[in-house]
Design a protein around this motif. Structure first.
Motif, mmCIF file in Angstrom:
data_model
loop_
_atom_site.group_PDB
_atom_site.id
_atom_site.type_symbol
_atom_site.label_atom_id
_atom_site.label_comp_id
_atom_site.label_asym_id
_atom_site.label_seq_id
_atom_site.Cartn_x
_atom_site.Cartn_y
_atom_site.Cartn_z
ATOM 1 N N GLN A 4 0.816 -1.213 0.000
ATOM 2 C CA GLN A 4 0.000 0.000 0.000
ATOM 3 C C GLN A 4 0.853 1.268 0.000
ATOM 4 N N ASP A 5 2.039 1.187 0.612
ATOM 5 C CA ASP A 5 2.925 2.348 0.635
ATOM 6 C C ASP A 5 3.364 2.737 -0.773
ATOM 7 N N PHE A 6 3.491 1.760 -1.648
ATOM 8 C CA PHE A 6 3.905 2.054 -3.013
ATOM 9 C C PHE A 6 2.784 2.706 -3.821
ATOM 10 N N LEU A 7 1.544 2.527 -3.391
ATOM 11 C CA LEU A 7 0.403 3.105 -4.096
ATOM 12 C C LEU A 7 0.105 4.536 -3.663
ATOM 13 N N ARG A 8 0.636 4.954 -2.525
ATOM 14 C CA ARG A 8 0.419 6.295 -2.007
ATOM 15 C C ARG A 8 1.333 7.282 -2.715
ATOM 16 N N HIS A 9 0.795 8.410 -3.113
ATOM 17 C CA HIS A 9 1.594 9.430 -3.782
ATOM 18 C C HIS A 9 1.787 10.629 -2.876
ATOM 19 N N LYS A 10 2.924 11.272 -3.005
ATOM 20 C CA LYS A 10 3.165 12.526 -2.303
ATOM 21 C C LYS A 10 2.471 13.649 -3.066
ATOM 22 N N PHE A 11 2.357 14.777 -2.414
ATOM 23 C CA PHE A 11 1.787 15.962 -3.042
ATOM 24 C C PHE A 11 2.807 17.088 -2.955
ATOM 25 N N THR A 12 2.738 18.013 -3.893
ATOM 26 C CA THR A 12 3.638 19.161 -3.871
ATOM 27 C C THR A 12 2.823 20.448 -3.938
ATOM 28 N N HIS A 13 3.296 21.422 -3.200
ATOM 29 C CA HIS A 13 2.757 22.772 -3.288
ATOM 30 C C HIS A 13 3.799 23.560 -4.064
ATOM 31 N N VAL A 14 3.409 24.084 -5.217
ATOM 32 C CA VAL A 14 4.334 24.816 -6.075
ATOM 33 C C VAL A 14 3.875 26.272 -6.151
ATOM 34 N N ALA A 15 4.803 27.182 -5.888
ATOM 35 C CA ALA A 15 4.524 28.612 -5.991
ATOM 36 C C ALA A 15 5.551 29.229 -6.935
ATOM 37 N N MET A 16 5.066 30.006 -7.904
ATOM 38 C CA MET A 16 5.937 30.674 -8.869
ATOM 39 C C MET A 16 5.685 32.163 -8.789
ATOM 40 N N GLY A 56 11.414 33.222 -8.973
ATOM 41 C CA GLY A 56 11.705 31.945 -8.342
ATOM 42 C C GLY A 56 10.519 31.015 -8.307
ATOM 43 N N ILE A 57 10.837 29.781 -7.928
ATOM 44 C CA ILE A 57 9.836 28.730 -7.776
ATOM 45 C C ILE A 57 10.104 28.015 -6.459
ATOM 46 N N SER A 58 9.053 27.828 -5.690
ATOM 47 C CA SER A 58 9.117 27.047 -4.453
ATOM 48 C C SER A 58 8.402 25.731 -4.701
ATOM 49 N N ILE A 59 9.047 24.630 -4.298
ATOM 50 C CA ILE A 59 8.430 23.308 -4.407
ATOM 51 C C ILE A 59 8.532 22.664 -3.026
ATOM 52 N N GLU A 63 3.264 14.614 2.482
ATOM 53 C CA GLU A 63 2.708 13.267 2.498
ATOM 54 C C GLU A 63 1.262 13.283 1.995
ATOM 55 N N SER A 64 0.512 14.338 2.337
ATOM 56 C CA SER A 64 -0.886 14.444 1.905
ATOM 57 C C SER A 64 -1.296 15.908 1.862
ATOM 58 N N VAL A 65 -2.380 16.189 1.174
ATOM 59 C CA VAL A 65 -2.924 17.548 1.120
ATOM 60 C C VAL A 65 -3.368 17.977 2.521
ATOM 61 N N GLU A 66 -3.913 17.033 3.285
ATOM 62 C CA GLU A 66 -4.349 17.341 4.650
ATOM 63 C C GLU A 66 -3.181 17.793 5.524
ATOM 64 N N VAL A 94 -0.049 26.256 -7.046
ATOM 65 C CA VAL A 94 -0.763 25.078 -7.524
ATOM 66 C C VAL A 94 -0.342 23.886 -6.670
ATOM 67 N N VAL A 95 -1.279 22.974 -6.425
ATOM 68 C CA VAL A 95 -0.956 21.720 -5.747
ATOM 69 C C VAL A 95 -0.935 20.629 -6.808
ATOM 70 N N TYR A 96 0.147 19.850 -6.815
ATOM 71 C CA TYR A 96 0.299 18.745 -7.760
ATOM 72 C C TYR A 96 0.422 17.441 -6.988
ATOM 73 N N GLU A 97 -0.006 16.370 -7.622
ATOM 74 C CA GLU A 97 0.223 15.029 -7.097
ATOM 75 C C GLU A 97 1.455 14.483 -7.791
ATOM 76 N N LEU A 98 2.384 13.960 -7.014
ATOM 77 C CA LEU A 98 3.599 13.363 -7.565
ATOM 78 C C LEU A 98 3.245 11.972 -8.077
ATOM 79 N N VAL A 99 3.257 11.781 -9.387
ATOM 80 C CA VAL A 99 2.824 10.509 -9.964
ATOM 81 C C VAL A 99 3.980 9.653 -10.469
#
Length: 110
Positions: A4-16, A56-59, A63-66, A94-99
């Motif tokens: 299940q850990d391999f199926l979980r994706h991280k999330f990123t908050h990106v600001a430009m 600049g860009i912040s990334i 672990e989750s959006v929550e 923007v919030v992205y899911e790391l796929v």
């Protein structure tokens, strides 16, 4: 680690965004201050600067959006409020899911 850990994706908050001339260093210090407030679910942060500019860009990895939302506490909001006047205009966020994540293989030196 289970399957299940391999199926979980991280999330990123990106600001430009772009800072007012000469304000990138001050913004960088506030960025570091804000990142130091993060706790549960925080997986790392990068601040990128386009060479020779104040853009600049912040990334920031979560672990989750929550977890990301839970870390936007009062201290974080206070630091962000101090940073906002340094921008030419509010940054695009923007919030992205790391796929897909590919890391270099470790190479044993002989």
């Amino acid at each position: 680690m289970d399957f299940q850990d391999f199926l979980r994706h991280k999330f990123t908050h990106v600001a430009m965004g772009e800072f007012k001339p000469g304000k990138f260093e001050a913004a960088k210090q506030l960025y570091e201050e804000a990142v130091l407030t993060y706790t549960k679910g925080f997986k790392g942060a990068y601040l990128l600067q386009e060479p020779g500019t104040d853009r600049g860009i912040s990334i920031i990895f979560w672990e989750s959006v929550e977890d990301m939302e839970a870390n936007q506490n009062e201290v974080y909001q206070h630091i962000l409020k101090k940073m906002m006047p340094l921008f030419v205009e509010p940054p695009k966020t923007v919030v992205y899911e790391l796929v897909c994540e590919i890391n270099p293989k470790e190479i044993d030196e002989v």
